[in-house]
Every structure is written in structure tokens, then in C-alpha cells.
Design a protein around this motif. Sequence first.
Motif, PDB file in Angstrom:
ATOM      1  N   PHE A 160     -37.656   5.207  20.886  1.00 19.26           N
ATOM      2  CA  PHE A 160     -36.438   5.379  21.680  1.00 19.26           C
ATOM      3  C   PHE A 160     -35.183   5.087  20.867  1.00 19.26           C
ATOM      4  N   ALA A 161     -34.078   5.659  21.319  1.00 21.95           N
ATOM      5  CA  ALA A 161     -32.747   5.279  20.851  1.00 21.95           C
ATOM      6  C   ALA A 161     -31.921   4.877  22.068  1.00 21.95           C
ATOM      7  N   ARG A 162     -30.843   4.155  21.825  1.00 20.40           N
ATOM      8  CA  ARG A 162     -29.937   3.787  22.907  1.00 20.40           C
ATOM      9  C   ARG A 162     -28.511   4.126  22.493  1.00 20.40           C
ATOM     10  N   MET A 163     -27.640   4.221  23.466  1.00 16.98           N
ATOM     11  CA  MET A 163     -26.247   4.578  23.225  1.00 16.98           C
ATOM     12  C   MET A 163     -25.378   3.698  24.105  1.00 16.98           C
ATOM     13  N   ALA A 164     -24.236   3.250  23.582  1.00 13.73           N
ATOM     14  CA  ALA A 164     -23.293   2.437  24.364  1.00 13.73           C
ATOM     15  C   ALA A 164     -21.939   3.126  24.341  1.00 13.73           C
ATOM     16  N   VAL A 165     -21.418   3.424  25.520  1.00 14.48           N
ATOM     17  CA  VAL A 165     -20.138   4.113  25.644  1.00 14.48           C
ATOM     18  C   VAL A 165     -19.149   3.171  26.323  1.00 14.48           C
ATOM     19  N   VAL A 166     -18.018   2.949  25.670  1.00 10.75           N
ATOM     20  CA  VAL A 166     -17.017   2.010  26.185  1.00 10.75           C
ATOM     21  C   VAL A 166     -15.866   2.792  26.792  1.00 10.75           C
ATOM     22  N   ILE A 189     -11.393  11.170  15.170  1.00 11.70           N
ATOM     23  CA  ILE A 189     -12.181  11.754  14.070  1.00 11.70           C
ATOM     24  C   ILE A 189     -13.253  10.772  13.606  1.00 11.70           C
ATOM     25  N   GLY A 190     -14.478  11.247  13.521  1.00  6.64           N
ATOM     26  CA  GLY A 190     -15.574  10.427  12.997  1.00  6.64           C
ATOM     27  C   GLY A 190     -16.011   9.306  13.918  1.00  6.64           C
ATOM     28  N   ALA A 191     -15.740   9.414  15.209  1.00 10.87           N
ATOM     29  CA  ALA A 191     -16.019   8.300  16.127  1.00 10.87           C
ATOM     30  C   ALA A 191     -17.483   7.885  16.129  1.00 10.87           C
ATOM     31  N   LEU A 192     -18.371   8.842  15.904  1.00  9.42           N
ATOM     32  CA  LEU A 192     -19.802   8.504  15.911  1.00  9.42           C
ATOM     33  C   LEU A 192     -20.304   8.119  14.520  1.00  9.42           C
ATOM     34  N   GLY A 193     -19.412   8.084  13.549  1.00 10.24           N
ATOM     35  CA  GLY A 193     -19.818   7.772  12.184  1.00 10.24           C
ATOM     36  C   GLY A 193     -19.367   6.389  11.752  1.00 10.24           C
ATOM     37  N   GLY A 220     -26.966   1.623  14.639  1.00  9.75           N
ATOM     38  CA  GLY A 220     -25.652   1.453  15.264  1.00  9.75           C
ATOM     39  C   GLY A 220     -25.634   1.790  16.731  1.00  9.75           C
ATOM     40  N   ASN A 221     -26.764   2.296  17.245  1.00 12.03           N
ATOM     41  CA  ASN A 221     -26.925   2.575  18.672  1.00 12.03           C
ATOM     42  C   ASN A 221     -25.836   3.475  19.250  1.00 12.03           C
ATOM     43  N   MET A 222     -25.333   4.411  18.450  1.00 12.18           N
ATOM     44  CA  MET A 222     -24.345   5.384  18.948  1.00 12.18           C
ATOM     45  C   MET A 222     -23.309   4.705  19.840  1.00 12.18           C
ATOM     46  N   THR A 223     -22.598   3.753  19.299  1.00 13.02           N
ATOM     47  CA  THR A 223     -21.626   2.982  20.068  1.00 13.02           C
ATOM     48  C   THR A 223     -20.233   3.543  19.822  1.00 13.02           C
ATOM     49  N   PHE A 224     -19.586   4.007  20.875  1.00 15.26           N
ATOM     50  CA  PHE A 224     -18.267   4.617  20.716  1.00 15.26           C
ATOM     51  C   PHE A 224     -17.512   4.564  22.041  1.00 15.26           C
TER      52      PHE A 224
END
Lengths: 447, 123
Positions: A192-198, A212-216, A257-261
Motif C-alpha cells: 500500500f501507499a498513503r497520501m496526505a492532503v492539507v 510547481i513541483g508540489a509532489l516532488g 514521503g507519502n505524497m504529502t502536499f
Amino acid sequence: MGVPTVSMVTMAFDELATSTAFKKGMPGLRVTMTPHPITGRTTEESNAYLQGNDPVSGKPMLEQIVAGLRDKLAAQDKHAGVIERGERPRFLPPDTEDNLQQMFHDHLWTDGLPIIMPTEERVQAMLKGTSHAPDEIVGEMRPSGPHEAWKFTVEMVATNAVMAGAKPEYLPVLLAIAATGQTSLFSSTSSFARMAVVNGPIRDEIQMNSSIGALGPFNQANAAIGRAWTLISKNLGGSGLPGSTYLGSTGNPLNYGNMTFPEAEENLPEGWEPLHVQKGFKKDESVVSIFSGWSFNTIAWFSPLPLQDVIKNWLTHFFSFGVGSATIIVDPIVAVELKNNGFATKQQFADYLIEKSANPGWLYWSTHQDEYKKAKEGVEPFATYLKLGETAEIPVTRYVRMPPRGAPAGTPPRNPIEVLAVGGGTNLYWSGGDFSHVVSTSIDKWR
Amino acid sequence: MKSGNLWLVNAVMFISALLAGTVTAAPNDKITVLNPRGIMPAIQQIPMAERPGSLDGKTIYIVDTKFANTKLFVNAVRDNLAAAYPKTTWIGIDKIGGYMQDDPALWAEIKAKGHGAIVLLGH
């Protein structure tokens, strides 16, 4: 269950079976191991396995199973007491920084990269990021449903925040994530992967990047919060011991990094609500939302078809482990184009995708085997679908509104497709993956 | 530079470094750090069910937790046990849901009608 029981477990899960039996209070559980895998074995191959020996104990498999059900127990198998786990020291024994770095790595308390040493001074400074008491219990977390849950305090979250390179002002976000009890390292063989959206004002207060590059790897807050979630999951949630509390066969690079953006709220077209408002929060509240999935594709495809149909057709043919949910992340300029194409709200666009996407035949028939039998028997509409050809598109969506799997009765159906906006508008890019929304929670209460 | 001036410069640099918070431990200095780990729960031991000493005349359920594409193996477990231990009744049965979903009705059935269970797990 109250009757003699033997577990048969494939040998890849030897450590998991042993440790789980201990943690569940039955360290003497009778377990027979089989060769691995048993998936797809023929009857002949299965017979050969079963007429051989347990690959771990070396004893004849069938005899061992029967002995486990039949033979009298040892005295220790009848104990009903409590096994204490030992005192948890607040500090580790003093050592040099180099030795401590290596010890943290050796104990798998890191993500494999160097950490910031959580000295008392640094942790005290981190704790200034919240008004909550250091010894307040934040919550509990477990690697997956069957595992034991660990508890943790504000100070323990702050300790892991220091290790990840977070600033004190990020701490409320981390406390909110930790309080959800959602591990970023969900233990399943499927990695699994997880993602956190603020969402909300805290995005700007802590200078997160939604452009620009928010997921990087271009922003301290995005990176450190995501990294800290993994350290929290390992150290406070009991996750991440390969073979025992982490089983992902290949692992998932998104776990670093759990796709945190943060969502690019300011650049959403009029009428498109930010995620936290969609989930019932006020626009001026700060909220973090957790998503669960496996994989993501990044796409910019120029077609004579309108953008919504490019995305719809991609969804039809997108295949990964999670076949019933999706999250589309669009650059804000894509959101504007979709708005101009007639989608007044995010949800209208999501509903269009849910209703109009289809199924490739090979996937539909492999996930609807009963319907396949009916199609062969001439039952409609399946017979008509099959006449289209076994690989043709079947006009049935696989994105269905239903409660999450395993949710208690009465749980409302979840939105099977979510739409988020992030990016710097350098091109008409969008991303899609099999992520589904798990929970949204207030950050403000952890300030 | 005179030694007195050198001492003064060193002192100023040291104090400046302190104020800037940049003094770190020398490589061999020992430091103390907080324990990053959470609080593990105590374990309540569960006594195992008494074994009967013989399975002759007994009924044992073979519980399939339905990992994908493992049915032939599960059936082979039942058939091999039945062939090797014919005085025991071996019943194959599916539990509801996946391996993480509880099935109290099945556990109650096994306790009421059976004398033991084999639970299969794994891919």
C-alpha cells in the motif's frame, strides 16, 4: 473459538504467524507451515506439499496437524495471565551521535536515511508547536486490522517529528495525522501507499508548496511532514518490521514521503470547492485528509477529444490493485478547462467519470465470474456484453458508491472518485491513481 | 597576534557560536536522546482449548479464508486428511469475507457441531 485449532500458514508468513500468536495471547498456538506459495497450485502439486514435511519444523505435515488438534497440552499452553512488555524508558542510554545513528538504523527506527537526533532540547523546542501537554495520549495506531495497537503521547510524536527534520510549526499537522490512527505503512502483501492532503490556512502559515513541483522534493514542509508520518508509523504505530508488521512484497517508493502536499485552493475555478469543504469543514479551518491506494500515473495527453473524455477513457483502462476507486489530481489550469467544458463543480466532474467510465472486458470478466457464467448461458445483459468480444469495453463502471470494505453497518457510501487540484500551471497535466479517501480531520485542535 | 588578543577572539567566537546555537557534540561525546518508540500493550494470555487425545469419531472443520486462487490446495487438505484419517469427519467450509473479517456465526457453528478447526492462511 473454544475448540482445538491448528493454523496452516504458508512459510512466507512464519514470522508473522509466530509474532501474532504471541501478541494475541496464545504463544503456544499450533501452527503448521506449508511451502509458499499455495496460490495457483494444482491438485497434484498440493498433494505433494501435503504429503511432505512442514518446511519449518521438518515434521510430516498431516501428522503434525493431527497432533496439534489431538495431543494433550503443556502446562504453559493453559496460562491465563498477563504478559507485561517491560518498562518503556523515556531516554535511550547515552552514546555518541554516530553510534546512535547506527543503532536507530539497526533497529529499523528510521526510513534508511540519516535522522536528526531527538535530543531533549530539540524535542522541547518542537513541543512549542502545540498547546497540548507532552504526556497527553494522542491516540493509537496499528499496522493493519489484525495487529495490536500501540499508544503514543504528544512528546513521542514530537520526538519523531524532530527525527524527520520537521519544524515546530508543522507539529499540529503531524499530531492530527497521528490521531487518525492511520499508519502510512499498512501491512499487506500488496504494498500500500498513503497520501496526505492539507487544506486551509495552515498551508501558507507553514509555507507548504502547492505550486510547481508540489509532489516532488522541493519543499521542507511537504517533505518533512510526509517523512515524519512514516517514522511515526514505524515507531509509534508498530509498523514496518519486514515479515512481521510489514508484508509488502515489493514495497512502495511512495512510502518515503507519502505524497504529502497542500491543495492549490486559491487557483481552483469558481464553484470548485477545496477538498476539506467537500468533506464538511469550513473553508477557514485547517484540515488534513488521508488517502489510501497503491499507485499513480502522470499524464498529459493531447487529443481531439475533450479533456474530460481523455480522463474518462484513461480511467476505463487504468488497472492496478485498487480497481474500484480512483483519485484524479489535476493542475489548476486543467480544472479551469474542465470548468469551461461545463463542469460547474468538482463533484459534477467526479460524477461524470463515475457514470461514464466503462470496463475493459478482460478486467470485467475476471472480476465478475458469476456474470461470465450467466453470459455463457445467454442471460442478459451479460450475453450481449460478451457478444461485444471478450476484450471489448463493457459499459459498466467499476467505480461504485459503497461503504468502505469492512466498515460497520450504517457507514455511508464513499465517493469512489475524488478530484484534487495541485500544480504550477506549466502545462495541462493531470495525474490519476487508485487512491481512495479514508478520513479528513481538523489540524486546528492540535495547535 | 598577541596571545591575550587571541584568547579574546576565541572567547568572542565561542560565545557567538553559543548564541547562534551551533555548538554540537564532538564526535566522541556521548549524547542523550529520547526514545522514539510508542507504548506497547500488555498481552492477555488466552488458555488454549483442551485436546481430546484422539480424533476418532470427531468432526474437524477446515476453514477456508479464501485467499485468491487457493481453493485446490484447501480441497486437497480436506481430501488428504480424509484419506489418512478416515475415522475422523473432515468438513471444508468458507468463512465470510476476507481474512480480516470476523465470522462469529461460523465460530459458533464449529463450537456447536465440531471438535476442532484448521484455519488456512496465506497466498
